[in-house]
Structures are given as structure tokens and as C-alpha cells.
Design an enzyme around this catalytic site. Structure first.
Site, short mmCIF file in Angstrom:
data_model
loop_
_atom_site.label_atom_id
_atom_site.label_comp_id
_atom_site.label_asym_id
_atom_site.label_seq_id
_atom_site.Cartn_x
_atom_site.Cartn_y
_atom_site.Cartn_z
N ALA A 100 0.92 -1.24 -0.04
CA ALA A 100 -0.13 -0.02 -0.05
C ALA A 100 0.92 1.26 0.02
O ALA A 100 2.07 1.29 0.11
CB ALA A 100 -0.86 -0.01 1.12
N LYS A 101 0.31 2.36 -0.15
CA LYS A 101 0.99 3.59 -0.01
C LYS A 101 0.07 4.83 -0.07
O LYS A 101 -1.04 4.53 -0.46
CB LYS A 101 1.92 3.84 -1.49
N GLY A 102 0.51 5.74 0.57
CA GLY A 102 -0.37 6.91 0.48
C GLY A 102 0.42 8.39 0.36
O GLY A 102 1.59 8.38 0.51
#
Ligand code: NAD
Length: 421
Positions: free
Chosen positions: A110-112
Site C-alpha cells: 500500500a502507499k499514501g
């Protein structure tokens, strides 16, 4: 190989997809599974209102992308920057899936990020923006769903705010919901040094495989931040001679070797590498092509491209940064016989100790730094050997072997779980 523009060459989504597609082809991946793994599971776009110190209301745009949760909760950093894009966050989320799979820790990817220049915000505004962002993405994140960590322009303080915000909503402390936290709120011993330590473990393993001794190895390190400075320090401790280091404004070079202990003291005192006694100044592009045996790019992405790969003197490259080498440069290194340990393996020390942090938080039982370092070495040494074995069996380079290893694990988990209708 087809000719591409530099702009295409440095697009992170293109680079990620090219490597995934190659691995999928090597694995004869079923066409349907190929499509499933090529695209992210979920992408959330949020617009965050923040009441600024001057009384005005500002709105920032942020993202959280989960590429895959087939092997465990999503895992990946949150970055702040004016040039953050959904495309970049998407690519980095997929990158995390492959990174966690290659070292075989039970996380997905995941990444944000938020489109913001954090230097233009006061501490108060930063905290409000972070807490509101955490609230908006709380429909996705949590200790058993998706666990953020620091990335570009975010740090332990940012993670403590996110953890506190989620805990306030739950009504109890949820330390395992983020990693990279300060020690006081459930961080892990050894986390700060973990990525540089992992780079060093991989570099020493690569030297051993190539039949070279650390004390005969000259090293150049691009970037003297967390990853670069710790890699330089630990490589020196392992017996290597560090001849050059650099930061964004340029670097220093001494063909006879720099004392990293002294460089660290000098930089702490003078806030710059410039003027370090006994060294000559070099540009950070020049550092990449300096006379050395081992090059550690540990600064930013897209540093080794088709434009400079032929001039690199090092015959071993260990990637501390994420995405420092473009696929076009990879092809040149392959042709020239340069041995390259790819980012998804070489800088996985950080996410591995993040995994340890999560495990320690879940069991509320904390390990000594020695224990953390030992466990890190065991995981990375095993992953290095597995990738090397795949490389030799399938006659690939280390990057493609790492991707084949990773994609095969994620595809296996996805296949075993089956598709919920
Ligand atoms: P950092 O901010 O601590 O350090 C970055 C360093 O790079 C600084 O010394 C900066 O001056 C230098 N730099 C920036 N642009 C440069 C340029 N053009 N030429 C030379 N030097 C330049 O960041 P960090 O945490 O050390 O991360 C470095 C890289 O490693 C990033 O790509 C990051 O995504 C990656 N990474 C970091 C971790 C981690 O745990 N910190 C984990 C995995 C990957």
C-alpha cells in the site's frame, strides 16, 4: 530495445509495470491473474479541509492506495510533497507488494500521500492536516487492514499523530496501526538503522558471492540521509573503503578513503559536507561515475538512466533508494555484466523491521536491538540466497529474479484464496 523518451523512462508506474509484466511472462502467469495483479485493489482519493493559522480554510488532496492484500494487511509509507500524484502512489503501492513478498513477510502493498509542501505549513497546520487525513483514510487503515509508515517528508511524529487519531476513534490505544513510531509509543529498537543495515547485509552477501573481500572494495554512496549515511557507516565497519558521499548540493571524494565517523561528526557540526578536510568536492551526478567497485544510490529515484549507465565504473550496485535505476539502465548494466542488488531486496530492511515493530506492538513484548538486528540479518540473508538461486536457475539478473520470486508468491496466495464472486 525500443527507444523511449526520458520522461517515459522515469515514469514510476511504467517502470513498475515493465518489471511486473516481464516477471509474469517468465512465470507463464494465467491471463486473468495477470490482470488482477497488475492493478491495485483499492484507491481512495480524499480532499482534506484544514483550518489554517491565518483563519482561512485550505483544502489538500490525499491518496491511499492498496495494491494487494492477498498475503496480509497492506503496508506502505505516507509521503507529503507538492508533486505527489496518484500514479506515483499507485506505483509505490505495487512496489511494496513485491518488496514484502520478496523478503517473505506477511504483508501486502500500500502507499499514501498528500499533495502539499510541508515546509509551507506550521507545525499546528501539519498536525491538523495529518489528523484529518488519518480520519479520512481510517476506512482503509488499521492494524489488521493496512499499516502506514513514514516516507518522504513524514517522520515518527507524523506516525504518532496518526496512531493517536485512530486510537481516539477506537477509545483505546492502537499502536500496531502504524510503524516507524517513536520508541515511547511502541516503536522498535533498530528501526532507524534498519534500511542501511539491510543494504550492508546485501552488499556483503553480494561481495561474498562475487569472491571479493570488503577490504578490497571502494564504495561511493549517493545521498547522506538516513539510508546513505548508515549504509556508509556500516560498510566502513564491514571493512570497505568509502571514497565518496554526496547530498543534494554535491559531495566529497577522496580516492584513498573518507573516515565516515569524521564525516558524520563534521556534517553534524557544520550542517554540510562542503569543506570536509582532505577531500575534493564533486557534483552528485559525478559521484555516480566515480572510480569505485560498489555504488550505493541512496538518495532519490531515476538517478541511473540510459544517459549515464555506460559511464558507471562500479561493477556492483546495491540500491538503497527506491527506483534509482530505470529499466533502460538495467539493460545496459545487464549487458555490461554489472551485478545489481535491486531496491525491493536491498532496501527491504526498513519494512522488515516495521514488521517486527507491528509484531512487538501486537504482543506488547519488546525485543532488544541485538535481537532485532539478528532477526533482520536472518530474513535478508535468506531472501538474498533465494533470489540468487532464482537468478541462477532461470538465468536472469537479480532484479528480475527478485520480481519473479515476489510475483510468484503473490500469485500463489491469490490463486489459493480464489476469487470471491
Ligand atoms: P533522507 O531524506 O534521510 O535522505 C535523502 C538524502 O538524499 C539526503 O542526504 C539528500 O541531501 C540526498 N539527496 C537528495 N537529492 C539528491 C541528489 N539529487 N543527489 C544526491 N543526494 C541527494 O531519506 P532516506 O530515508 O535516507 O531515503 C533515501 C531513499 O531511500 C529514498 O529513495 C527512500 O524512498 C528510500 N528508502 C528509505 C527507507 C527508510 O527506511 N528511510 C526505506 C526504503 C527505501
Amino acid at each position: 530495445m525500443k527507444t523511449v523518451s526520458l520522461e517515459q523512462e522515469i515514469n514510476p508506474w511504467e517502470a513498475q509495470s515493465a518489471r511486473f509484466d516481464f516477471a509474469a511472462r517468465k512465470l507463464n502467469l494465467d491471463e486473468g491473474l495477470w490482470k488482477v495483479l497488475r492493478y491495485p485493489n483499492r484507491e481512495l482519493i480524499v480532499h482534506i479541509p484544514v483550518s489554517m493559522d491565518n483563519g482561512k480554510l485550505e483544502v489538500f488532496t490525499g491518496f491511499r492506495v492498496q495494491h494487494s492484500i492477498a498475503r496480509g494487511p497492506g503496508k506502505g509509507g505516507i509521503r507529503y510533497g507538492p508533486d505527489v500524484t496518484l500514479d506515483e502512489v499507485r506505483a509505490l503501492a505495487a512496489w511494496m507488494t513485491w518488496k514484502c513478498a520478496v523478503v517473505n513477510i506477511p504483508f501486502g502493498g500500500a502507499k499514501g500521500g498528500i499533495i502539499v509542501n510541508p515546509r509551507e505549513l506550521s507545525l499546528n497546520e501539519l498536525e491538523h492536516m495529518t489528523r484529518r487525513f488519518a480520519t479520512e483514510i481510517s476506512i482503509l487503515i488499521g492494524s489488521d487492514r493496512d499499516i502506514p509508515a513514514p516516507d518522504v517528508n513524514t517522520d515518527g511524529q507524523t506516525m504518532a499523530w496518526i496512531m493517536d487519531t485512530l486510537s481516539m476513534h477506537l477509545g483505546y490505544s492502537a499502536p500496531a496501526s502504524v510503524t516507524g513510531k517513536p520508541l515511547e509509543v511502541g516503536g522498535s529498537a533498530g528501526r532507524i538503522e534498519a534500511t542501511g543495515r539491510g543494504v550492508t547485509i546485501c552488499a556483503v552477501a553480494a561481495l561474498e558471492h562475487l569472491g571479493r573481500a570488503p577490504h578490497q572494495t571502494k564504495v561511493a554512496v549517493q545521498g547522506f540521509g538516513n539510508v546513505g549515511s548508515i549504509s556508509a557507516k556500516l560498510l566502513e565497519e564491514a571493512g570497505c573503503t568509502v571514497v565518496a558521499v554526496s547530498e543534494d548540493y554535491g559531495g566529497i571524494y577522496n580516492p584513498l578513503g573518507l573516515s565516515i565517523k569524521k564525516v558524520l561528526e563534521y556534517r553534524a557540526r557544520e550542517k554540510t559536507l562542503k569543506g570536509f578536510p582532505g577531500a575534493q568536492e564533486i557534483g552528485n551526478q559525478e559521484l555516480l561515475t566515480v572510480e569505485c567497485d560498489l555504488l550505493v544510490p541512496a538518495a532519490i529515484g531515476n538517478q541511473l538512466t540510459s544517459r549515464n549507465a555506460r559511464d558507471v565504473k562500479a561493477t556492483l550496485i546495491v540500491e538503497g533508494a527506491n527506483g534509482p535505476t530505470t529499466p533502460e539502465a538495467d539493460a545496459i548494466f545487464r549487458e555490461r555484466g554489472v551485478f545489481l542488488v535491486p531496491d525491493i531486496l536491498a532496501n527491504a530492511g526498513g519494512v522488515t523491521v516495521s514488521y517486527f515493530e507491528w509484531v512487538q506492538d501486537l504482543q506488547s513484548f519488546f525485543w532488544s536491538e541485538h535481537e532485532v538486528n539478528q532477526k533482520l540479518k536472518a530474513i535478508l540473508s535468506r531472501a538474498f540466497s533465494e533470489v540468487l538461486k532464482t537468478k541462477e536457475e532461470r538465468k536472469l539478473d537479480m532484479r528480475m529474479a527478485a520480481y519473479v520470486q515476489a510475483v510468484s508468491r503473490v500469485a500463489g496466495a491469490t490463486r489459493e484464496r480464489g476469487l470471491y464472486p
